[in-house]
Design a protein around this motif. Structure first.
Motif, PDB file in Angstrom:
ATOM      1  N   ARG A  41       0.883  -1.174  -0.026  1.00 39.36           N
ATOM      2  CA  ARG A  41      -0.031  -0.099  -0.087  1.00 39.36           C
ATOM      3  C   ARG A  41       0.708   1.195  -0.045  1.00 39.36           C
ATOM      4  O   ARG A  41       0.497   2.366  -0.722  1.00 39.36           O
ATOM      5  CB  ARG A  41      -1.115   0.161   1.117  1.00 39.36           C
ATOM      6  N   THR A  58      -3.646   3.798  -4.631  1.00 36.10           N
ATOM      7  CA  THR A  58      -3.813   4.105  -6.073  1.00 36.10           C
ATOM      8  C   THR A  58      -3.311   5.380  -6.243  1.00 36.10           C
ATOM      9  O   THR A  58      -3.165   5.881  -7.494  1.00 36.10           O
ATOM     10  CB  THR A  58      -5.086   4.086  -6.468  1.00 36.10           C
ATOM     11  N   ARG A  59      -2.868   6.560  -5.133  1.00 35.43           N
ATOM     12  CA  ARG A  59      -2.121   7.677  -5.443  1.00 35.43           C
ATOM     13  C   ARG A  59      -0.816   7.524  -5.648  1.00 35.43           C
ATOM     14  O   ARG A  59      -0.117   7.323  -4.662  1.00 35.43           O
ATOM     15  CB  ARG A  59      -2.600   8.566  -4.311  1.00 35.43           C
ATOM     16  N   GLU A  60      -0.216   7.611  -6.923  1.00 34.23           N
ATOM     17  CA  GLU A  60       0.908   7.340  -7.293  1.00 34.23           C
ATOM     18  C   GLU A  60       1.963   8.484  -6.783  1.00 34.23           C
ATOM     19  O   GLU A  60       2.915   8.129  -6.642  1.00 34.23           O
ATOM     20  CB  GLU A  60       1.054   7.180  -8.682  1.00 34.23           C
TER      21      GLU A  60
END
Length: 103
Positions: A41, A58-60
């Protein structure tokens, strides 16, 4: 007082000036690369130029900033203004209550 041109082979980095020698040292340090929590994560990419990118889920690019490593201690300065730190212990990064492994 002027420095020789060779000494002025410096680059602007993180709002400071780093000589080519200092930049090479940052590039060569053993902790550059990707560090990831066991569940994948949280991901810290320590870039060779002294910058980092932290991904969360999902926040790169959840967080970005600069970092410095002194022996086994790392300090982070996020571009938004907060700071954090951690320790490398036996090849594992301990940071803000998280454990990140080299990928």
């Amino acid at each position: 007082m002027h420095k020789p041109l060779a000494t002025l082979a410096a680059i602007a980095l993180f709002g400071q000036v780093a000589t080519a020698e200092e930049t090479d040292a940052a590039t060569d340090h053993p902790y550059v690369g990707m560090w990831v929590t066991e569940d994948g994560r949280i991901r810290h990419e320590l870039l060779p130029n002294g910058r980092y990118v932290e991904a969360r889920g999902t926040r790169e690019r959840a967080y970005e900033g600069r970092y410095e490593v002194t022996r086994n201690y790392i300090e982070y300065w996020d571009d938004t203004g907060f700071t954090a730190d951690g320790d490398f212990i036996d090849g594992v990064l301990h940071h803000a209550g998280m454990i990140l492994y080299r990928r």
